[in-house]
Motif scaffolding. Sequence first.
Motif, PDB file in Angstrom:
ATOM      1  N   ASP A  13      40.278  39.773  40.776  1.00  9.48           N
ATOM      2  CA  ASP A  13      41.378  38.939  40.299  1.00  9.48           C
ATOM      3  C   ASP A  13      41.685  37.988  41.443  1.00  9.48           C
ATOM      4  O   ASP A  13      42.138  38.411  42.506  1.00  9.48           O
ATOM      5  N   HIS A  20      49.737  36.900  35.084  1.00 12.33           N
ATOM      6  CA  HIS A  20      48.560  37.769  35.235  1.00 12.33           C
ATOM      7  C   HIS A  20      47.736  37.832  33.946  1.00 12.33           C
ATOM      8  O   HIS A  20      47.093  38.833  33.674  1.00 12.33           O
ATOM      9  N   ASP A  52      42.888  38.564  33.595  1.00 18.11           N
ATOM     10  CA  ASP A  52      42.941  37.679  34.764  1.00 18.11           C
ATOM     11  C   ASP A  52      41.829  37.960  35.768  1.00 18.11           C
ATOM     12  O   ASP A  52      41.933  37.589  36.938  1.00 18.11           O
ATOM     13  N   GLN A  94      44.403  37.311  45.148  1.00 15.38           N
ATOM     14  CA  GLN A  94      45.056  38.632  45.091  1.00 15.38           C
ATOM     15  C   GLN A  94      44.171  39.804  45.532  1.00 15.38           C
ATOM     16  O   GLN A  94      44.592  40.655  46.305  1.00 15.38           O
TER      17      GLN A  94
HETATM   18 MG    MG Z   1      46.545  39.441  38.425  1.00 15.92          MG
END
Ligand code: MG
Length: 365
Positions: A13, A20, A52, A94
């Motif tokens: 991700d 998200h 995502d 992320q």
């Molecule tokens: Mg995410």
Amino acid sequence: MSDRITVSVIKADIGGFVGHSSVHPALMERARECVASCGDLLVDSYVASVGDDVNLILTHRHGVDCEAIHSLAWNTFRSCTDVARSLKLYGAGQDLLKDSFSGNIKGMGPGVAEMEFVERKSEPIIVFMADKTGPGAWNLPLFKIFADPFNTAGLVIDPSMHKGFIFEVLDLMHNKTVEFQCPDELYDMLVFIGAPGRFCIKSIRSRTSGEIAAVSSTQKLNLIAGKYVGKDDPCLVVRCQSGLPAVGEVLEPFAHPHLVAGWMRGSHHGPLMPVSAKDSSPVRFDGPPRVEALGFQLADGRLIGPQDFFADRSYDLAREKANLVADYMRSHGPFEPHRLGLEDMEYTTLPLVMEKLKDRFVDVK
Ligand code: MG
Ligand code: F6R
Ligand code: MG
């Protein structure tokens, strides 16, 4: 040239669109450009997404844990992160938990499922990808596919499957693996894999041929990062047919949307809904958790496909059931068993609230 082929699915991700929920087309384009520009390192590639997460499906001749392949995936995700930042996508980068690449992408945030084998006369594979859940989500379907004769007729009928399969199970807490010979050790194995937050099926091999049959991504992000950073959103590769479960036997368990951990803030139980690629964006309460299944025929390592299996109408009922179960689970709001148990909330607000209130707890007289 090696006659062995490696299938590597590496996912991360690296920024959501919107929140998200899904992957922006510009990230998909950048990922395709990056993997296409690697010369003859790869035999073939397909860039997919679920929710995502970007999933790189790569075929090559370099075996599992190959530095050049992992580095390609890492650099692809880094480059996509630049795009995500420029669009101010949500949570850009992320899953890239480390600053620099050190030879193997495992333990750095992205999920990895890889297997190496000699391509058979015909080699059908299915790549499963899930969003808003963790690697334990595969335990129940993998058990059904490779050990339950009510699911897989071939376990009874096909002489080349009748001896069963060897399951390799990972203890996420202690980072140890253990093997079970099934069906002989089914009941022992269920003691462990029935606790999918701690024990995950990592790989499965045929007892008859020794062939690798399934491999899953099994890292737990919060154990790597030391705090909650999202669920692992796992992937899984399964080989099918000719002594292994048929395509339809591999897809069958997903007609039952079983409860998995994940969903909103990685902290809720909800049904795993089988969906087509185009329906893979979680919406209601950031969910419910979703699974996509892309089928490919390998042709000398080339990925012929995909076939988007859960787009089929025969999974409509499973989706309807999943929506009903989602509605029922949601009605519990912040109460267990919709919300996860305390031990799984360890990386959320729980320690902070405990700390704040610790002096207000008094002994019972
Ligand atoms: Mg995410
Ligand atoms: C679950 C997930 C989302 C987020 C939620 C809060 O795996 O990705 O449900 O946990 O949207 O996100 P933040 O904390 O980024 O605002
Ligand atoms: Mg995700």
